[in-house]
Design an enzyme around this catalytic site. Structure first.
Site, PDB file in Angstrom:
ATOM      1  N   TRP A  73       0.827  -1.349   0.339  1.00 16.97           N
ATOM      2  CA  TRP A  73      -0.379   0.082  -0.179  1.00 16.97           C
ATOM      3  C   TRP A  73       0.589   0.942   0.077  1.00 16.97           C
ATOM      4  O   TRP A  73       1.500   1.260   0.731  1.00 16.97           O
ATOM      5  CB  TRP A  73      -1.105   0.100   1.391  1.00 16.97           C
ATOM      6  N   ASN A  99       6.280  -3.712   5.916  1.00 18.76           N
ATOM      7  CA  ASN A  99       5.339  -3.433   6.382  1.00 18.76           C
ATOM      8  C   ASN A  99       5.664  -2.062   7.802  1.00 18.76           C
ATOM      9  O   ASN A  99       6.223  -2.584   8.514  1.00 18.76           O
ATOM     10  CB  ASN A  99       4.844  -4.249   7.126  1.00 18.76           C
ATOM     11  N   GLU A 468     -20.606   8.428  11.447  1.00 17.20           N
ATOM     12  CA  GLU A 468     -20.285   7.429  10.854  1.00 17.20           C
ATOM     13  C   GLU A 468     -20.942   6.797   9.508  1.00 17.20           C
ATOM     14  O   GLU A 468     -20.416   6.447   8.973  1.00 17.20           O
ATOM     15  CB  GLU A 468     -21.225   6.086  12.060  1.00 17.20           C
ATOM     16  N   GLU A 475     -16.145   6.596   2.075  1.00 22.03           N
ATOM     17  CA  GLU A 475     -15.930   5.564   1.565  1.00 22.03           C
ATOM     18  C   GLU A 475     -16.037   4.288   0.832  1.00 22.03           C
ATOM     19  O   GLU A 475     -15.191   4.102   0.054  1.00 22.03           O
ATOM     20  CB  GLU A 475     -15.785   4.296   3.074  1.00 22.03           C
ATOM     21  N   HIS A 491     -25.208  28.056  10.493  1.00 21.73           N
ATOM     22  CA  HIS A 491     -24.180  28.565  10.099  1.00 21.73           C
ATOM     23  C   HIS A 491     -23.125  28.415   8.918  1.00 21.73           C
ATOM     24  O   HIS A 491     -22.034  28.345   9.439  1.00 21.73           O
ATOM     25  CB  HIS A 491     -23.310  28.262  11.573  1.00 21.73           C
ATOM     26  N   LYS A 586      -7.307  -1.685   5.954  1.00 24.03           N
ATOM     27  CA  LYS A 586      -8.265  -2.112   7.287  1.00 24.03           C
ATOM     28  C   LYS A 586      -7.335  -2.317   8.159  1.00 24.03           C
ATOM     29  O   LYS A 586      -7.664  -1.803   9.525  1.00 24.03           O
ATOM     30  CB  LYS A 586      -9.020  -3.879   6.864  1.00 24.03           C
TER      31      LYS A 586
HETATM   32  C1  AGP Z   1     -13.958   2.449   9.207  1.00 21.52           C
HETATM   33  O1  AGP Z   1     -14.910   1.638   8.462  1.00 21.52           O
HETATM   34  C2  AGP Z   1     -12.421   2.206   8.620  1.00 21.52           C
HETATM   35  N1  AGP Z   1     -12.344   1.105   7.612  1.00 21.52           N
HETATM   36  C3  AGP Z   1     -11.732   3.114   9.590  1.00 21.52           C
HETATM   37  O2  AGP Z   1     -11.981   4.854   9.461  1.00 21.52           O
HETATM   38  C4  AGP Z   1     -10.976   2.804  10.623  1.00 21.52           C
HETATM   39  O3  AGP Z   1     -12.804   2.774  11.703  1.00 21.52           O
HETATM   40  C5  AGP Z   1     -10.248   3.181  10.848  1.00 21.52           C
HETATM   41  O4  AGP Z   1      -8.864   3.376  10.561  1.00 21.52           O
HETATM   42  C6  AGP Z   1      -9.120   2.913  12.503  1.00 21.52           C
HETATM   43  O5  AGP Z   1      -9.320   1.839  12.626  1.00 21.52           O
HETATM   44  P1  AGP Z   1      -8.798   0.417  14.199  1.00 21.52           P
HETATM   45  O6  AGP Z   1     -10.951   0.257  14.129  1.00 21.52           O
HETATM   46  O7  AGP Z   1      -9.277  -1.453  12.905  1.00 21.52           O
HETATM   47  O8  AGP Z   1      -8.265   0.946  14.678  1.00 21.52           O
END
Ligand code: AGP
Length: 591
Positions: A73, A99, A468, A475, A491, A586
């Site tokens: 990535w 990584n 959320e 996303e 505002h 992820k």
């Molecule tokens: C949520 O859909 C996202 N993929 C992202 O915001 C995620 O919640 C965030 O990167 C935190 O990840 P974590 O819960 O594994 O710490």
């Protein structure tokens, strides 16, 4: 984020390495690569795009007695074959996968250039390979070359390393996840998480930061600071790492459908109708003794933290929530006796680990984590597992519901309020009803899937559901979306309202409904296409979607389920990759 896999011993490497990468692909990547060690020679294959592209250029039954593989990535340097891993030193003596991120790589690159090293890529990883090669050229043996390199590196890394002409699979680890598995038949393996290793390994260990060492087919040797250290290996439950769609078309849909089960599990794991709350007494005592409960998280986990903090406040406890990557800059006041609650699905989020670096030693950290034995779980003083099971889709869904359920149960335990578990069970039933009516949300998606912008609004706890849901839309549906408390629109943001812009309004609290409805009217008067999602106790005729009422503080659960399904449906309508959205990972293991 990047994923690594490696093994040594007699096996067919291509299917193991490419299969392992596929089990890590939920982490997100844009290129991949692998290298085989065979009779001292190393062959390298790298490709852009999916692991299938890589598999198509690697010969079947490729000979080898060790191999390393990687999904990248991009961080340092664009997406190109030359920047893909494995990276090698200029003299092709050292090949490695990485990584993490090396913060001082520019300084090291300049230092190496002065010593006539050249580079093929823009990556920080090539610098590590070159530094190890430098120490080899100075006459050091591989383990010492690795140790000396580690002493020069600032940043995070999990490394799997092969040396031309020298047998063995070497590794090093600092602040990035690494798991080592003892293989079943004269093989030993390593990877960024357990999933790629479950078929071939029996026992596992996750080495501490600062560890480096060597795997052979028969043994694992580990060192820290030049000293040999023992590693203790333990078995793992295979089912915890199994990827199975169970008939669903996508992991995201499967995981949304598991939401009610996750809420119920949070209740049954932490509350017993006869004996009360089951949290470790030490957690409850330290939270009660705290002058402030500080909740830290990123992305969805931050939104769970915000909602949790609001509920804790409502329950009579002083709680604040911060975005982890901001909290570390020291802009916020620190109270005299805080307890920190770190919230994370993956347990590997680098921004949250940076918070732990500042908190460590204070004896005041509680992790709410889904991934067992992850770095945040291991490094915190206490851990509460969410128990949501493996979450594969990049977008958090069931784990968000689980995080919030645990936070609400903690508030209930602090206040001796046995009604909280019952309210959560009601919320699980309401979520189930939202999921059952998915086709209504699909119809809505079919009406607005061409929208470029969207707004989510709510007041009080409903605002957190807006945040959320809005993140979900960004996303996975790539729709520009904003979340606002209803009262804030006038505002400024209302200037953005144009003909047909979708506005989704959440009303779970009848007392706040009137004010929010006025805000929606203001938006509609300027052309917005409004869609009200309300609880049965707040509903009015004409509302778009009415879910079974729950205690207003718990309406976040069905509202977020609605938002998750809407984003899922819009993503499909827009022909996107629901489970693996672009640019996202992820497990976000870089700062
Ligand atoms: C949520 O859909 C996202 N993929 C992202 O915001 C995620 O919640 C965030 O990167 C935190 O990840 P974590 O819960 O594994 O710490």
């Amino acid at each position: 984020m990047c994923g690594i896999v490696g093994a040594i011993g007699p096996m067919d490497y291509k299917p193991f390495l490419t299969g392992g990468l596929r089990k890590l692909d939920y982490r997100g990547y844009d290129s991949s690569g692998l290298a085989f060690w065979n009779d001292g020679k190393i062959s390298l294959y790298r490709a852009l795009g999916s692991v299938d592209n890589l598999a198509s250029i690697v010969p079947d039954r490729h000979p080898g007695s060790a191999g390393i593989a990687h999904t990248r990535w991009a961080t340092h340097g664009g997406v190109s074959v030359e920047n893909a891993h494995p990276q090698r030193s200029w003299d092709k003596k050292v090949y490695l996968v990485h990584n993490g991120v090396i913060d001082n790589f520019e300084e090291l690159r300049a230092w190496l250039r002065e010593r006539d090293f050249s580079f093929r890529s823009d990556t920080d990883t090539e610098i590590i390979a070159s530094l190890i090669a430098y120490y080899l050229s100075e006459g050091e043996r591989p383990l010492t070359a690795i140790k000396k390199t580690m002493e020069r590196l600032d940043g995070s890394y999990a490394l799997a390393i092969l040396f031309s002409g020298i047998p063995g699979l070497y590794f090093a680890k600092n602040k990035s996840p690494l798991v080592i598995g003892l293989g079943i038949e004269r093989i030993n393996c390593l990877a960024s998480d357990y999933a790629p290793l479950m078929d071939v390994c029996s026992d596992f260990t996750a080495p501490e930061d600062g560890t480096y060492g060597l795997l052979t087919g028969n043994a694992v040797f580990a060192f820290r600071g030049g000293k040999n250290i023992p590693l203790s290996f333990e078995p793992r439950n295979r089912e915890d790492y199994t990827f199975d769609l169970e008939g669903y078309p996508h992991f995201m849909l499967k995981e949304i459908a598991e939401g009610p089960k996750v809420i119920r599990h949070a209740v049954s794991a932490n509350f017993d109708a006869k004996t009360g709350y089951l949290f470790e007494q030490s957690i409850i005592s330290s939270l009660r003794a705290a002058d402030e409960i500080v909740l830290l998280g990123c992305g969805s986990s931050h939104y769970a933290a915000e909602a949790g903090a609001a509920y804790l406040n409502r329950s009579g406890f002083r709680a604040v929530s911060y975005i982890a990557s901001e909290w570390i800059h020291g802009l916020y006041p620190r109270s005299r006796k805080p307890v920190y609650v770190l919230i994370s699905q993956s347990g590997e989020t680098a921004d949250l680990i940076s918070c732990l670096d500042l908190i460590d030693g204070e004896g005041r950290s509680v992790a709410i984590v889904n991934a067992k034995d992850s770095t945040i779980a291991r490094r915190s003083d206490h851990v509460i597992y969410i128990g949501a099971g493996l979450e594969v889709a990049v977008a958090s869904t069931k784990s968000f519901l689980g995080q919030l359920a645990i936070l609400m149960l903690l508030a209930g335990a602090l206040r001796h309020d046995d009604a909280v578990p019952l309210k959560l069970l009601d919320a699980a039933t309401s979520v189930e009803e939202v999921i059952r009516r998915k086709s209504e949300i699909d119809t809505l998606a079919s009406e607005c899937y061409t929208a470029r912008d969207a707004f989510f609004v709510g007041r009080g706890m409903d605002y957190f559901a807006s945040e959320e849901s809005s993140l979900k839309l960004k996303e996975i549906a790539y729709v520009h979306s904003e979340a606002y408390p209803g009262g804030e629109l006038k505002h400024g943001p209302i200037a953005l309202i144009e003909e047909g812009v979708p506005v989704f309004a959440f009303i779970g609290n009848p007392e706040l409904g009137k004010a929010l409805r006025s805000n929606v009217q203001e938006m509609m008067a300027r052309g917005a296409a409004s869609y009200i999602v309300s609880s049965s106790s707040s509903a009015r005729e004409g509302d778009g979607f009415v879910y079974p009422a729950v205690d207003p503080s718990f309406a976040v659960f069905p509202e977020v389920a609605f938002g998750q399904l809407l984003a899922y449906s819009l993503s499909l309508r827009r022909g996107l990759n629901v489970d693996k959205p672009r640019n996202l990972a992820k497990s976000v293991t870089v700062n």
